[in-house]
Design a protein around this motif. Structure first.
Motif, PDB file in Angstrom:
ATOM      1  N   MET A  22       0.823  -1.193   0.000  1.00 40.83           N
ATOM      2  CA  MET A  22       0.000   0.000   0.000  1.00 40.83           C
ATOM      3  C   MET A  22       0.867   1.258   0.000  1.00 40.83           C
ATOM      4  O   MET A  22       0.615   2.200  -0.763  1.00 40.83           O
ATOM      5  CB  MET A  22      -0.957   0.033   1.185  1.00 40.83           C
ATOM      6  CG  MET A  22      -1.755   1.333   1.237  1.00 40.83           C
ATOM      7  SD  MET A  22      -2.886   1.409   2.592  1.00 40.83           S
ATOM      8  CE  MET A  22      -4.269   0.607   1.841  1.00 40.83           C
ATOM      9  N   PRO A  33      -2.371   6.487   1.331  1.00 41.21           N
ATOM     10  CA  PRO A  33      -3.000   5.189   1.554  1.00 41.21           C
ATOM     11  C   PRO A  33      -4.515   5.323   1.754  1.00 41.21           C
ATOM     12  O   PRO A  33      -5.275   4.453   1.340  1.00 41.21           O
ATOM     13  CB  PRO A  33      -2.309   4.661   2.814  1.00 41.21           C
ATOM     14  CG  PRO A  33      -0.944   5.286   2.767  1.00 41.21           C
ATOM     15  CD  PRO A  33      -1.204   6.670   2.218  1.00 41.21           C
ATOM     16  N   ALA A  34      -4.965   6.424   2.337  1.00 38.94           N
ATOM     17  CA  ALA A  34      -6.402   6.626   2.546  1.00 38.94           C
ATOM     18  C   ALA A  34      -7.151   6.674   1.206  1.00 38.94           C
ATOM     19  O   ALA A  34      -8.270   6.177   1.103  1.00 38.94           O
ATOM     20  CB  ALA A  34      -6.657   7.913   3.336  1.00 38.94           C
ATOM     21  N   ARG A  37      -7.527   3.134   0.091  1.00 46.00           N
ATOM     22  CA  ARG A  37      -8.577   2.483   0.890  1.00 46.00           C
ATOM     23  C   ARG A  37      -9.956   2.925   0.403  1.00 46.00           C
ATOM     24  O   ARG A  37     -10.886   2.120   0.306  1.00 46.00           O
ATOM     25  CB  ARG A  37      -8.401   2.788   2.375  1.00 46.00           C
ATOM     26  CG  ARG A  37      -7.313   1.961   3.037  1.00 46.00           C
ATOM     27  CD  ARG A  37      -7.355   2.085   4.563  1.00 46.00           C
ATOM     28  NE  ARG A  37      -7.027   3.424   5.018  1.00 46.00           N
ATOM     29  CZ  ARG A  37      -5.806   3.893   5.222  1.00 46.00           C
ATOM     30  NH1 ARG A  37      -4.756   3.113   5.006  1.00 46.00           N
ATOM     31  NH2 ARG A  37      -5.611   5.121   5.652  1.00 46.00           N
ATOM     32  N   GLY A  40     -11.033   1.089  -2.573  1.00 43.21           N
ATOM     33  CA  GLY A  40     -11.503  -0.238  -2.173  1.00 43.21           C
ATOM     34  C   GLY A  40     -12.907  -0.189  -1.598  1.00 43.21           C
ATOM     35  O   GLY A  40     -13.739  -1.048  -1.886  1.00 43.21           O
ATOM     36  N   GLU A  41     -13.192   0.838  -0.804  1.00 45.68           N
ATOM     37  CA  GLU A  41     -14.529   0.985  -0.224  1.00 45.68           C
ATOM     38  C   GLU A  41     -15.588   1.190  -1.305  1.00 45.68           C
ATOM     39  O   GLU A  41     -16.727   0.758  -1.155  1.00 45.68           O
ATOM     40  CB  GLU A  41     -14.553   2.157   0.760  1.00 45.68           C
ATOM     41  CG  GLU A  41     -13.780   1.888   2.028  1.00 45.68           C
ATOM     42  CD  GLU A  41     -13.560   3.140   2.867  1.00 45.68           C
ATOM     43  OE1 GLU A  41     -14.200   4.182   2.595  1.00 45.68           O
ATOM     44  OE2 GLU A  41     -12.737   3.068   3.791  1.00 45.68           O
ATOM     45  N   THR A  46      -9.870  -4.136  -5.523  1.00 51.19           N
ATOM     46  CA  THR A  46      -9.849  -4.974  -4.323  1.00 51.19           C
ATOM     47  C   THR A  46      -8.460  -5.578  -4.214  1.00 51.19           C
ATOM     48  O   THR A  46      -8.134  -6.527  -4.929  1.00 51.19           O
ATOM     49  CB  THR A  46     -10.902  -6.100  -4.410  1.00 51.19           C
ATOM     50  OG1 THR A  46     -12.185  -5.505  -4.635  1.00 51.19           O
ATOM     51  CG2 THR A  46     -10.927  -6.928  -3.139  1.00 51.19           C
ATOM     52  N   ARG A  49      -4.457  -9.718  -0.174  1.00 52.06           N
ATOM     53  CA  ARG A  49      -3.843  -9.566   1.149  1.00 52.06           C
ATOM     54  C   ARG A  49      -2.655 -10.510   1.275  1.00 52.06           C
ATOM     55  O   ARG A  49      -2.710 -11.661   0.836  1.00 52.06           O
ATOM     56  CB  ARG A  49      -4.853  -9.888   2.257  1.00 52.06           C
ATOM     57  CG  ARG A  49      -6.057  -8.978   2.309  1.00 52.06           C
ATOM     58  CD  ARG A  49      -5.696  -7.654   2.898  1.00 52.06           C
ATOM     59  NE  ARG A  49      -6.872  -6.783   2.998  1.00 52.06           N
ATOM     60  CZ  ARG A  49      -7.019  -5.879   3.930  1.00 52.06           C
ATOM     61  NH1 ARG A  49      -6.089  -5.713   4.848  1.00 52.06           N
ATOM     62  NH2 ARG A  49      -8.078  -5.107   3.933  1.00 52.06           N
ATOM     63  N   ARG A  55      -2.394  -5.095   2.535  1.00 52.70           N
ATOM     64  CA  ARG A  55      -2.901  -4.936   1.164  1.00 52.70           C
ATOM     65  C   ARG A  55      -1.748  -4.962   0.172  1.00 52.70           C
ATOM     66  O   ARG A  55      -0.717  -4.345   0.399  1.00 52.70           O
ATOM     67  CB  ARG A  55      -3.648  -3.601   1.040  1.00 52.70           C
ATOM     68  CG  ARG A  55      -4.959  -3.557   1.781  1.00 52.70           C
ATOM     69  CD  ARG A  55      -5.528  -2.132   1.699  1.00 52.70           C
ATOM     70  NE  ARG A  55      -6.807  -2.028   2.354  1.00 52.70           N
ATOM     71  CZ  ARG A  55      -6.983  -1.753   3.645  1.00 52.70           C
ATOM     72  NH1 ARG A  55      -5.942  -1.527   4.416  1.00 52.70           N
ATOM     73  NH2 ARG A  55      -8.197  -1.672   4.162  1.00 52.70           N
TER      74      ARG A  55
END
Length: 110
Positions: A22, A33-34, A37, A40-41, A46, A49, A55
Motif C-alpha cells: 500500500m 494510503p487513505a 482504501r 476499495g470501499e 480490491t 492480502r 494490502r
C-alpha cells in the motif's frame, strides 16, 4: 513445478500479480494510503492480502487507481470517479469482444 527463477519471471510479467504494498502504491501514484482504501470501499479495486493481512496491489490495479486519481484531481467526486472508471473498463471490454467477433466473421450478440 517450474524452477523458482521461472516463477519469478512469470510473476514479474503478470499485470495481476500483487507486487506493491500500500505504501509503495500510494507513493507511485502520488497519493495517500487513505485514497487507496477509499477506492476499495467504492469497490473500484480490491487488493489482495499478504499472509500478514497487508494490502498488495497489482500493476493493473495501479493503472485503474491512477485513472481514478486523474478524475478526482479534475474535481470529480470519488464515488463518481470510481463509477466512471468501472464504466470505461466495461466499455473497453465490450469493444474488444466486438472486435474479436468481427475479425472472426461472427456477429456480436443483439
Amino acid at each position: 513445478m517450474p524452477p523458482r527463477s521461472t516463477r519469478l519471471v512469470d510473476s514479474l510479467d503478470d499485470d495481476d500479480y500483487p507486487a506493491y504494498t500500500m505504501g509503495r502504491a500510494a507513493e507511485m501514484l502520488g497519493t495517500t494510503p487513505a485514497f487507496l482504501r477509499a477506492l476499495g470501499e467504492h469497490r473500484l479495486i480490491t487488493p489482495l492480502r499478504s499472509e500478514g493481512g497487508h494490502r498488495r496491489y497489482s500493476r493493473y490495479q495501479l493503472r485503474v487507481a491512477a485513472r481514478a486519481r486523474e478524475l478526482v484531481d479534475q474535481g470529480t467526486p470519488i464515488e463518481a470517479a470510481c463509477r466512471i472508471v468501472i464504466l470505461e473498463d466495461q466499455l473497453e471490454e465490450a469493444q474488444r469482444i466486438n472486435e474479436e467477433l468481427r475479425t472472426q466473421g461472427g456477429q456480436p450478440p443483439p
